[in-house]
Design a protein around this motif. Sequence first.
Motif, PDB file in Angstrom:
ATOM      1  N   LEU A   1       0.762  -7.231  -4.504  1.00  0.00           N
ATOM      2  CA  LEU A   1       0.566  -5.936  -5.144  1.00  0.00           C
ATOM      3  C   LEU A   1      -0.931  -5.704  -5.278  1.00  0.00           C
ATOM      4  CD1 LEU A   1       1.535  -3.394  -6.620  1.00  0.00           C
ATOM      5  CD2 LEU A   1       1.575  -4.749  -8.734  1.00  0.00           C
ATOM      6  N   GLN A   2      -1.371  -4.522  -4.895  1.00  0.00           N
ATOM      7  CA  GLN A   2      -2.770  -4.134  -5.062  1.00  0.00           C
ATOM      8  C   GLN A   2      -2.785  -2.909  -5.973  1.00  0.00           C
ATOM      9  OE1 GLN A   2      -5.135  -2.085  -1.907  1.00  0.00           O
ATOM     10  NE2 GLN A   2      -6.047  -4.133  -1.790  1.00  0.00           N
ATOM     11  N   LEU A   3      -3.565  -2.979  -7.026  1.00  0.00           N
ATOM     12  CA  LEU A   3      -3.623  -1.912  -8.012  1.00  0.00           C
ATOM     13  C   LEU A   3      -5.083  -1.577  -8.285  1.00  0.00           C
ATOM     14  CD1 LEU A   3      -1.371  -1.632 -11.060  1.00  0.00           C
ATOM     15  CD2 LEU A   3      -3.807  -1.366 -11.384  1.00  0.00           C
ATOM     16  N   VAL A   4      -5.410  -0.291  -8.289  1.00  0.00           N
ATOM     17  CA  VAL A   4      -6.771   0.167  -8.571  1.00  0.00           C
ATOM     18  C   VAL A   4      -6.689   1.148  -9.734  1.00  0.00           C
ATOM     19  CG1 VAL A   4      -8.816   1.349  -7.670  1.00  0.00           C
ATOM     20  CG2 VAL A   4      -7.433  -0.082  -6.147  1.00  0.00           C
TER      21      VAL A   4
ATOM     22  N   LEU B   1     -14.262   0.577 -12.886  1.00  0.00           N
ATOM     23  CA  LEU B   1     -13.394   0.774 -11.734  1.00  0.00           C
ATOM     24  C   LEU B   1     -13.001  -0.622 -11.303  1.00  0.00           C
ATOM     25  CD1 LEU B   1     -12.114   2.618  -9.566  1.00  0.00           C
ATOM     26  CD2 LEU B   1     -14.181   2.249  -8.214  1.00  0.00           C
ATOM     27  N   GLN B   2     -11.704  -0.871 -11.258  1.00  0.00           N
ATOM     28  CA  GLN B   2     -11.257  -2.221 -10.945  1.00  0.00           C
ATOM     29  C   GLN B   2     -10.110  -2.193  -9.950  1.00  0.00           C
ATOM     30  OE1 GLN B   2      -9.951  -4.701 -14.272  1.00  0.00           O
ATOM     31  NE2 GLN B   2     -10.578  -6.493 -13.121  1.00  0.00           N
ATOM     32  N   ALA B   3     -10.158  -3.148  -9.033  1.00  0.00           N
ATOM     33  CA  ALA B   3      -9.063  -3.395  -8.104  1.00  0.00           C
ATOM     34  C   ALA B   3      -8.511  -4.778  -8.413  1.00  0.00           C
ATOM     35  CB  ALA B   3      -9.561  -3.328  -6.664  1.00  0.00           C
ATOM     36  N   LEU B   4      -7.204  -4.880  -8.485  1.00  0.00           N
ATOM     37  CA  LEU B   4      -6.508  -6.146  -8.726  1.00  0.00           C
ATOM     38  C   LEU B   4      -5.520  -6.356  -7.590  1.00  0.00           C
ATOM     39  CD1 LEU B   4      -5.533  -5.482 -12.440  1.00  0.00           C
ATOM     40  CD2 LEU B   4      -7.331  -7.036 -11.667  1.00  0.00           C
ATOM     41  N   GLU B   5      -5.330  -7.596  -7.183  1.00  0.00           N
ATOM     42  CA  GLU B   5      -4.316  -7.878  -6.182  1.00  0.00           C
ATOM     43  C   GLU B   5      -3.790  -9.291  -6.376  1.00  0.00           C
ATOM     44  OE1 GLU B   5      -6.405  -7.231  -2.511  1.00  0.00           O
ATOM     45  OE2 GLU B   5      -7.582  -9.042  -2.737  1.00  0.00           O
ATOM     46  N   GLY B   6      -2.530  -9.460  -6.006  1.00  0.00           N
ATOM     47  CA  GLY B   6      -1.893 -10.759  -6.139  1.00  0.00           C
ATOM     48  C   GLY B   6      -0.403 -10.608  -6.268  1.00  0.00           C
ATOM     49  N   PRO B   7       0.279 -11.649  -6.721  1.00  0.00           N
ATOM     50  CA  PRO B   7       1.723 -11.570  -6.934  1.00  0.00           C
ATOM     51  C   PRO B   7       2.048 -10.431  -7.906  1.00  0.00           C
ATOM     52  CG  PRO B   7       0.964 -13.839  -7.082  1.00  0.00           C
ATOM     53  CD  PRO B   7      -0.253 -12.978  -7.043  1.00  0.00           C
TER      54      PRO B   7
ATOM     55  N   THR C   1     -18.740  -3.509  -1.078  1.00  0.00           N
ATOM     56  CA  THR C   1     -17.452  -3.179  -0.468  1.00  0.00           C
ATOM     57  C   THR C   1     -17.490  -3.184   1.062  1.00  0.00           C
ATOM     58  OG1 THR C   1     -17.963  -0.809  -0.596  1.00  0.00           O
ATOM     59  CG2 THR C   1     -16.744  -1.788  -2.451  1.00  0.00           C
ATOM     60  N   ASP C   2     -18.583  -3.585   1.626  1.00  0.00           N
ATOM     61  CA  ASP C   2     -18.748  -3.531   3.078  1.00  0.00           C
ATOM     62  C   ASP C   2     -17.659  -4.279   3.841  1.00  0.00           C
ATOM     63  OD1 ASP C   2     -20.284  -2.489   5.255  1.00  0.00           O
ATOM     64  OD2 ASP C   2     -20.981  -4.538   5.623  1.00  0.00           O
ATOM     65  N   ALA C   3     -17.203  -5.390   3.341  1.00  0.00           N
ATOM     66  CA  ALA C   3     -16.225  -6.218   4.063  1.00  0.00           C
ATOM     67  C   ALA C   3     -14.776  -5.785   3.839  1.00  0.00           C
ATOM     68  CB  ALA C   3     -16.388  -7.681   3.656  1.00  0.00           C
ATOM     69  N   ILE C   4     -14.544  -4.810   2.990  1.00  0.00           N
ATOM     70  CA  ILE C   4     -13.171  -4.367   2.725  1.00  0.00           C
ATOM     71  C   ILE C   4     -12.652  -3.624   3.953  1.00  0.00           C
ATOM     72  CG2 ILE C   4     -11.730  -2.858   1.302  1.00  0.00           C
ATOM     73  CD1 ILE C   4     -13.606  -3.497  -1.029  1.00  0.00           C
ATOM     74  N   GLU C   5     -11.505  -4.059   4.451  1.00  0.00           N
ATOM     75  CA  GLU C   5     -10.959  -3.489   5.673  1.00  0.00           C
ATOM     76  C   GLU C   5     -10.141  -2.226   5.447  1.00  0.00           C
ATOM     77  OE1 GLU C   5      -8.897  -6.517   7.833  1.00  0.00           O
ATOM     78  OE2 GLU C   5     -10.589  -7.899   7.699  1.00  0.00           O
ATOM     79  N   ASP C   6      -9.449  -2.124   4.326  1.00  0.00           N
ATOM     80  CA  ASP C   6      -8.601  -0.966   4.065  1.00  0.00           C
ATOM     81  C   ASP C   6      -9.481   0.262   3.809  1.00  0.00           C
ATOM     82  OD1 ASP C   6      -7.206   1.043   2.388  1.00  0.00           O
ATOM     83  OD2 ASP C   6      -5.532  -0.361   2.478  1.00  0.00           O
ATOM     84  N   PRO C   7      -9.414   1.277   4.677  1.00  0.00           N
ATOM     85  CA  PRO C   7     -10.304   2.430   4.520  1.00  0.00           C
ATOM     86  C   PRO C   7     -10.051   3.238   3.250  1.00  0.00           C
ATOM     87  CG  PRO C   7      -8.722   2.814   6.292  1.00  0.00           C
ATOM     88  CD  PRO C   7      -8.549   1.390   5.850  1.00  0.00           C
ATOM     89  N   ASN C   8      -8.809   3.261   2.772  1.00  0.00           N
ATOM     90  CA  ASN C   8      -8.509   4.020   1.553  1.00  0.00           C
ATOM     91  C   ASN C   8      -9.104   3.356   0.314  1.00  0.00           C
ATOM     92  OD1 ASN C   8      -7.025   6.038   2.904  1.00  0.00           O
ATOM     93  ND2 ASN C   8      -5.236   4.706   2.946  1.00  0.00           N
ATOM     94  N   ILE C   9      -8.972   2.035   0.224  1.00  0.00           N
ATOM     95  CA  ILE C   9      -9.533   1.320  -0.923  1.00  0.00           C
ATOM     96  C   ILE C   9     -11.055   1.393  -0.875  1.00  0.00           C
ATOM     97  CG2 ILE C   9      -9.760  -0.945  -2.033  1.00  0.00           C
ATOM     98  CD1 ILE C   9      -7.032   0.462  -2.415  1.00  0.00           C
ATOM     99  N   LYS C  10     -11.621   1.197   0.296  1.00  0.00           N
ATOM    100  CA  LYS C  10     -13.076   1.287   0.446  1.00  0.00           C
ATOM    101  C   LYS C  10     -13.562   2.674   0.014  1.00  0.00           C
ATOM    102  CE  LYS C  10     -15.246  -0.676   3.920  1.00  0.00           C
ATOM    103  NZ  LYS C  10     -15.839  -0.991   5.245  1.00  0.00           N
ATOM    104  N   ALA C  11     -12.868   3.713   0.437  1.00  0.00           N
ATOM    105  CA  ALA C  11     -13.256   5.078   0.081  1.00  0.00           C
ATOM    106  C   ALA C  11     -13.136   5.333  -1.423  1.00  0.00           C
ATOM    107  CB  ALA C  11     -12.409   6.088   0.858  1.00  0.00           C
ATOM    108  N   THR C  12     -12.088   4.792  -2.046  1.00  0.00           N
ATOM    109  CA  THR C  12     -11.918   4.964  -3.492  1.00  0.00           C
ATOM    110  C   THR C  12     -13.085   4.337  -4.253  1.00  0.00           C
ATOM    111  OG1 THR C  12      -9.508   4.991  -3.316  1.00  0.00           O
ATOM    112  CG2 THR C  12     -10.430   4.407  -5.469  1.00  0.00           C
ATOM    113  N   LEU C  13     -13.428   3.105  -3.906  1.00  0.00           N
ATOM    114  CA  LEU C  13     -14.511   2.406  -4.593  1.00  0.00           C
ATOM    115  C   LEU C  13     -15.851   3.085  -4.335  1.00  0.00           C
ATOM    116  CD1 LEU C  13     -13.337  -1.228  -3.819  1.00  0.00           C
ATOM    117  CD2 LEU C  13     -13.093  -0.009  -5.981  1.00  0.00           C
TER     118      LEU C  13
END
Length: 136
Positions: free
Chosen positions: A3-6, A48-54, A114-126
């Motif tokens: 789950l990824q939550l921002v 602004l926080q992104a969380l991910e994991g189980p 955020t340069d290494a983040i692959e997901d374009p939507n998450i990168k754009a949000t941050l």
Amino acid sequence: MFLQLVYISTARPTLELSDVESILQTSRRRNGADGVTGLLIFDGKRFLQALEGPEAQVAKTYERIQADPRHRAVVQLNRAEVSERQFGQWAMASQLVGPVMGSGSMVEQVDQLTDAIEDPNIKATLRSFARVRGAA
């Protein structure tokens, strides 16, 4: 699957830098134990926080965050199932930017972080967060 939550929230006016340091210490310890990774950006007024994991652990973490009196107006921006983590093995990467650090471009700092983040939507949000705050 993870789950990824921002989310975004507003710091209480009484929040001090030592409070942010305490938040980071606690979250790194808890997140490491729970298998939650992510990123926290704080500009002196907003988080602004992104969380991910189980899923269960991310949900539990987000419930704690929502109940934390050091900030208010917690708004979930994104919630998605992902097959790979965007934030590697970071227990909680963080960046104190803009006015908090007293100098430097918030946009440049967040772009580098955020340069290494692959997901374009998450990168754009941050990155959008940094640009809106930078223009304010």
